[in-house]
Design a protein around this motif. Structure first.
Motif, short mmCIF file in Angstrom:
data_model
loop_
_atom_site.label_atom_id
_atom_site.label_comp_id
_atom_site.label_asym_id
_atom_site.label_seq_id
_atom_site.Cartn_x
_atom_site.Cartn_y
_atom_site.Cartn_z
N ALA A 121 0.84 -1.20 0.00
CA ALA A 121 0.00 0.00 0.00
C ALA A 121 0.87 1.26 0.00
O ALA A 121 2.08 1.19 0.26
N PRO A 122 0.26 2.41 -0.26
CA PRO A 122 1.04 3.65 -0.18
C PRO A 122 1.63 3.83 1.21
O PRO A 122 0.99 3.51 2.22
N ALA A 123 2.87 4.34 1.24
CA ALA A 123 3.53 4.59 2.52
C ALA A 123 4.47 5.77 2.36
O ALA A 123 5.10 5.94 1.31
N LEU A 124 4.54 6.58 3.40
CA LEU A 124 5.45 7.71 3.43
C LEU A 124 6.30 7.63 4.68
O LEU A 124 5.89 8.07 5.75
N PRO A 125 7.49 7.05 4.59
CA PRO A 125 8.45 7.18 5.68
C PRO A 125 9.03 8.60 5.61
O PRO A 125 9.68 8.94 4.63
#
Length: 160
Positions: free
Chosen positions: A129-133
């Motif tokens: 899924a979309p992820a923003l670290p």
């Protein structure tokens, strides 16, 4: 949408070049942490306004709910359980794999001051899924620019 939140660095700044930090009255009050006064109590409302499910992703564990959460005006939040590992995994941060596992395929943002390119690559390969670290500068903690980045990313990934 999950938002994994570290405390030391993103909320409690440290290591500023001039050694000065903002001080918010009452932060280190009775039973409080001596560095809690560095935490802007307005961050709780700004984090809640993002509309994400906030999750503590910190070595503070449940002390985050006992000490930091009340200072920020946050309700009791889930806490990521960390595995008992003698050796951290090679290259990636020791939190990266447990956060991907905790997310279980759900979109997430991870706010921390120790995220590296290796963590970005691991998440890209192992999380569907979309992820923003999102790496925060530990010397300043979460800034308006960080919140702008998070809001912009959320506007592009509204589902979740």
């Amino acid at each position: 949408m999950l938002l994994f939140l570290d405390i030391d660095g993103p909320l409690i700044p440290f290591g500023a070049p001039d050694g000065t930090y903002p001080e918010f009255a009452g932060g280190g009050g009775p039973g409080g942490h001596p560095l809690l006064g560095r935490v802007d109590p307005g961050l709780g409302a700004r984090l809640a306004a993002l509309g994400c499910e906030l999750v503590w992703a910190s070595t503070w564990m449940d002390d985050a709910n006992a000490v930091v959460g009340p200072w920020l005006g946050l309700p009791r939040l889930p806490v990521v359980p960390w595995p008992d590992e003698d050796e951290p995994p090679a290259l990636i941060h020791w939190k990266t794999r447990p956060l991907v596992e905790f997310a279980a395929g759900r979109p997430f943002i991870w706010v921390d001051d120790e995220i590296t390119e290796a963590d970005l690559a691991y998440v890209a390969v192992h999380h569907p899924a979309p992820a923003l670290p999102h790496r925060v500068d530990h010397a300043y903690g979460l800034t308006p620019a960080d919140f702008a980045t998070l809001r912009e990313w959320l506007s592009r990934h509204p589902s979740g």
